[in-house]
Design a protein around this motif. Structure first.
Motif, short mmCIF file in Angstrom:
data_model
loop_
_atom_site.label_atom_id
_atom_site.label_comp_id
_atom_site.label_asym_id
_atom_site.label_seq_id
_atom_site.Cartn_x
_atom_site.Cartn_y
_atom_site.Cartn_z
N GLU A 525 60.19 130.50 -0.91
CA GLU A 525 60.59 130.71 -2.29
C GLU A 525 60.62 132.20 -2.61
N PRO A 526 61.58 132.63 -3.42
CA PRO A 526 61.67 134.07 -3.75
C PRO A 526 60.53 134.51 -4.66
N LEU A 527 60.06 135.72 -4.44
CA LEU A 527 59.01 136.29 -5.26
C LEU A 527 59.56 137.03 -6.47
N ALA A 528 60.86 137.27 -6.47
CA ALA A 528 61.45 138.06 -7.56
C ALA A 528 61.39 137.33 -8.90
N ALA A 529 61.32 135.99 -8.87
CA ALA A 529 61.33 135.23 -10.12
C ALA A 529 59.97 135.25 -10.83
N LEU A 530 58.94 135.79 -10.19
CA LEU A 530 57.60 135.80 -10.79
C LEU A 530 57.48 136.90 -11.83
N HIS A 531 56.50 136.76 -12.71
CA HIS A 531 56.22 137.77 -13.72
C HIS A 531 55.21 138.77 -13.18
N TYR A 532 55.54 140.02 -13.25
CA TYR A 532 54.69 141.08 -12.72
C TYR A 532 54.08 141.88 -13.86
N PRO A 533 52.93 142.54 -13.61
CA PRO A 533 52.18 142.68 -12.37
C PRO A 533 51.40 141.42 -12.02
N LEU A 534 51.00 141.34 -10.75
CA LEU A 534 50.23 140.18 -10.28
C LEU A 534 49.49 140.55 -9.00
N TYR A 535 48.54 139.69 -8.66
CA TYR A 535 47.87 139.78 -7.36
C TYR A 535 48.44 138.68 -6.47
N LEU A 536 48.89 139.07 -5.29
CA LEU A 536 49.47 138.12 -4.34
C LEU A 536 48.51 137.95 -3.16
N LEU A 537 48.04 136.72 -2.98
CA LEU A 537 47.18 136.37 -1.84
C LEU A 537 48.07 135.73 -0.78
N ILE A 538 48.12 136.34 0.39
CA ILE A 538 49.04 135.88 1.42
C ILE A 538 48.42 136.11 2.79
N SER A 539 48.69 135.22 3.71
CA SER A 539 48.20 135.39 5.08
C SER A 539 49.05 136.41 5.81
N ASP A 540 48.51 136.95 6.88
CA ASP A 540 49.27 137.92 7.66
C ASP A 540 50.53 137.28 8.22
N ARG A 541 50.44 136.02 8.60
CA ARG A 541 51.61 135.31 9.13
C ARG A 541 52.68 135.17 8.05
N GLY A 542 52.24 134.80 6.84
CA GLY A 542 53.18 134.68 5.74
C GLY A 542 53.83 136.00 5.39
N ARG A 543 53.07 137.10 5.44
CA ARG A 543 53.63 138.42 5.12
C ARG A 543 54.67 138.82 6.15
N ARG A 544 54.40 138.54 7.42
CA ARG A 544 55.39 138.89 8.44
C ARG A 544 56.67 138.09 8.27
N ALA A 545 56.53 136.83 7.84
CA ALA A 545 57.71 136.01 7.63
C ALA A 545 58.55 136.52 6.47
N LEU A 546 57.90 137.14 5.47
CA LEU A 546 58.63 137.66 4.32
C LEU A 546 59.23 139.04 4.57
N ALA A 547 58.74 139.74 5.60
CA ALA A 547 59.20 141.10 5.86
C ALA A 547 60.69 141.10 6.19
N ASN A 548 61.35 142.17 5.83
CA ASN A 548 62.79 142.30 6.07
C ASN A 548 63.05 142.40 7.56
N PRO A 549 63.77 141.46 8.17
CA PRO A 549 63.98 141.49 9.62
C PRO A 549 64.71 142.74 10.09
N SER A 550 65.53 143.35 9.22
CA SER A 550 66.31 144.53 9.62
C SER A 550 65.49 145.81 9.60
N SER A 551 64.31 145.75 9.05
CA SER A 551 63.47 146.94 8.96
C SER A 551 62.79 147.20 10.29
N GLY A 552 62.83 148.43 10.73
CA GLY A 552 62.17 148.76 11.97
C GLY A 552 60.66 148.75 11.85
#
Length: 582
Positions: A525-552
């Protein structure tokens, strides 16, 4: 063990007038039963105050906290919403115990289960003492030597409460069978206990005890009693079920009713992709319910072979002139109890080790049976092997302690246990067992000491090794307290990414005081629809999945975590975000 030359076929018998000697014996049994209950309650509550909630018990701690904060409800609540899997009865018991202290802690939360477990030991002793006090003592010890029973007795466990209800139903029919009292009174007691069972565990709270009661009547050829108990129990089940659905409709509407049906009935019966095999309980319980279960299986084979002349089905009988010994009769009833639950629970697709807890009284009684009857080669060999195993059990537990310390050092784990104290206590227990073996005592007295010392050593290892290790390995309190400190210093909503409401969120919830209503975002699900500021609790695996694949460098996609640590099952990061991550 010698058997009488003649004995009546099993079945109801008229009560005999009480003699002074019988009255003294009954008074002694009552005192001993109370002592067993008191000791059991002490063993099951010792050292609980201040412990952290971990594992399955976190869910019920959250339920009780919510009830203490929001008031009594028909169903337990999480995040302000009703939870469909259980009635609120067990939560109400925890709430009542917590009211005097104004908080839910490990002691007040476990107390209802501990009381039920102590009653379980007391009823086991009371039941078996009608046949043999030695058997009763051994049966209690083998309950304590059953791994899952001991662990669940010191936790929050609805299935442990159901085990006590099941045992109480068996005691009612057994006493009525031998002392009389009238079928109407017996049925009333059973229905009252079944009502308690349903209020604690839903439909399982009626189905399992009724199955055990009917197995008793079937094995003793009282087929009319099967229908006298079974039909009213079926009517009670239907009435309770529709009443529960009506209450669910009041509590949460039609969608909540569907959730109750799915969680309590259809979800347990229907298959899924990871359904466990039919033989799951048979294989899994060899370890989870050791030491009782493996021994109970061997004894069951012997008992069913020996008692074949008395079974109600002609095709199971074998011509024999052997008399029906009271101990053998009780053992056959225990075997039927164990097999009924073992086979019956293997049919539904949903299988959990704790579901087998209602069979523990039968397991323990069967395992203890080898100490009062070695009438055939199988029982004799089982007795000899079991006695030697229990004799050296403290030494085996010392070896387990040394292995645990070595493993912890190798894995660079810090497990806070008092190894020196446990080592000394286990060494002392081993010495007592060896002295008992060498003393010129009666065999019965010698066996009682060996088994009691083994049970005590098993309890000590559970309390001083297993529990501290489990608490530290699954501790979430430091992580949650660090994150909540950040939120207090700089308030903002908490968003849990890829974390289910009924999994790690519950573990987080139980360590938060007051209202806790985070936002849940599923993976993808996209994170852009959330209301900011916020605290995001995420696993390392989840963060890697969200990372931009084109970024080095995927680290460039995220700011520095506000906090990072190990949370229950992996590494998690908490980000303070004023805008969506790119």
């Amino acid at each position: 063990m010698s058997t009488p030359a003649a004995a009546p076929r099993p079945g109801p018998s008229a009560p005999a007038p009480a003699s002074p000697e019988l009255k003294r014996t009954n008074d002694a049994r009552r005192r001993e039963t109370l002592v067993v209950a008191a000791i059991g309650l002490l063993l099951f509550t010792f050292g609980l105050w201040g412990q952290e909630f971990v594992g399955f018990e976190t869910r019920f701690a959250v339920f009780a906290n919510e009830m203490l904060r929001l008031g009594v409800s028909i169903f337990p609540r999480t995040y302000g919403e009703p939870y469909p899997d259980y009635p609120a009865t067990s939560t109400l018991l925890i709430w009542l115990g917590s009211l005097p202290f104004g908080e839910v802690n490990k002691f007040t939360a476990v107390l209802p289960t501990a009381i039920a477990s102590a009653l379980n030991l007391a009823l086991t002793y009371r039941l078996l003492s009608h046949v043999s006090r030695q058997w009763a003592f051994m049966g209690v010890c083998f309950s304590l030597l059953t791994a899952t029973f001991l662990a669940e007795a010191r936790s929050i466990s609805l299935d442990q409460m159901l085990a006590t209800v099941t045992l109480a139903c068996f005691v009612v029919v057994y006493r009525d069978d031998h002392q009389g009292g009238g079928s109407a009174r017996r049925t009333a007691w059973i229905l009252a206990l079944l009502l308690v069972g349903f209020s604690l565990r839903g439909p399982m709270g009626i189905v399992i005890p009724v199955g055990v009661v009917c197995s008793y009547y079937a094995l003793t050829n009282q087929w009319r009693a099967v229908f006298k108990v079974g039909l009213p129990a079926l009517a009670l089940l239907i009435a309770c079920w529709f009443a529960l659905l009506a209450l669910a409709r009041i509590e949460g509407g039609e969608s909540f009713v569907n959730d109750v049906i799915r969680m309590q009935v259809s979800g347990r019966l229907s298959g899924n992709d990871d359904a466990l095999p039919r033989y799951y309980y048979l294989v899994n319980s060899l370890a989870n319910f050791a030491l009782s279960f493996p021994v109970a299986l061997l004894v069951t084979v012997s008992v069913l072979t020996t008692s074949r002349p008395y079974l109600p089905f002609p095709w199971l009988r074998k011509a024999s002139t052997a008399a029906w010994d009271p101990a053998l009769r009780m053992a056959a009833l225990m075997a039927a109890w164990l097999l009924l639950i073992l086979i019956g629970l293997s049919i539904p697709e949903t299988k959990k080790a704790r579901y087998l807890l209602p069979a523990v009284p039968a397991m323990a009684a069967l395992a203890a049976y080898v100490f009062i009857d070695q009438g055939n080669r199988l029982l004799l060999v089982t007795y000899q092997l079991l006695q030697k195993l229990l004799l050296v059990l403290p030494t085996l537990l010392i070896a387990l302690l040394l292995f645990a310390q070595h493993y912890a050092r190798k894995q660079q784990l810090s497990v806070d246990i008092n190894a020196g104290l446990l080592l000394s206590l286990l060494a002392g227990a081993q010495l007592v067992s060896l002295l008992a073996l060498r003393q010129t005592q009666t065999p019965a007295r010698r066996d009682q000491i060996i088994v009691a010392v083994a049970a005590l050593a098993f309890w000590l290892t559970n309390v001083t090794l297993r529990e501290p290790a489990e608490l530290q390995l699954h501790s979430a309190r430091p992580f949650v307290e660090a994150v909540e400190t950040l939120r207090r210093d700089k308030p903002a909503p908490l968003v849990l990414y890829g974390i289910g409401k009924d999994s790690l969120a519950i573990v987080y919830h139980v360590n938060v005081a007051g209202d806790f209503r985070p936002q849940f975002v599923n993976q993808g699900e996209p994170l852009a629809a959330l209301h900011y500021p916020l605290y995001l609790l995420i696993s390392d695996r989840g963060r890697r999945a969200l990372a931009n694949p084109s970024s080095g460098d995927e680290r460039a996609e995220w700011p520095t975590p506000a906090y990072r640590g190990y949370f229950r099952d992996g590494d998690y990061s908490v980000y303070y975000l004023e805008q969506p991550p790119h």
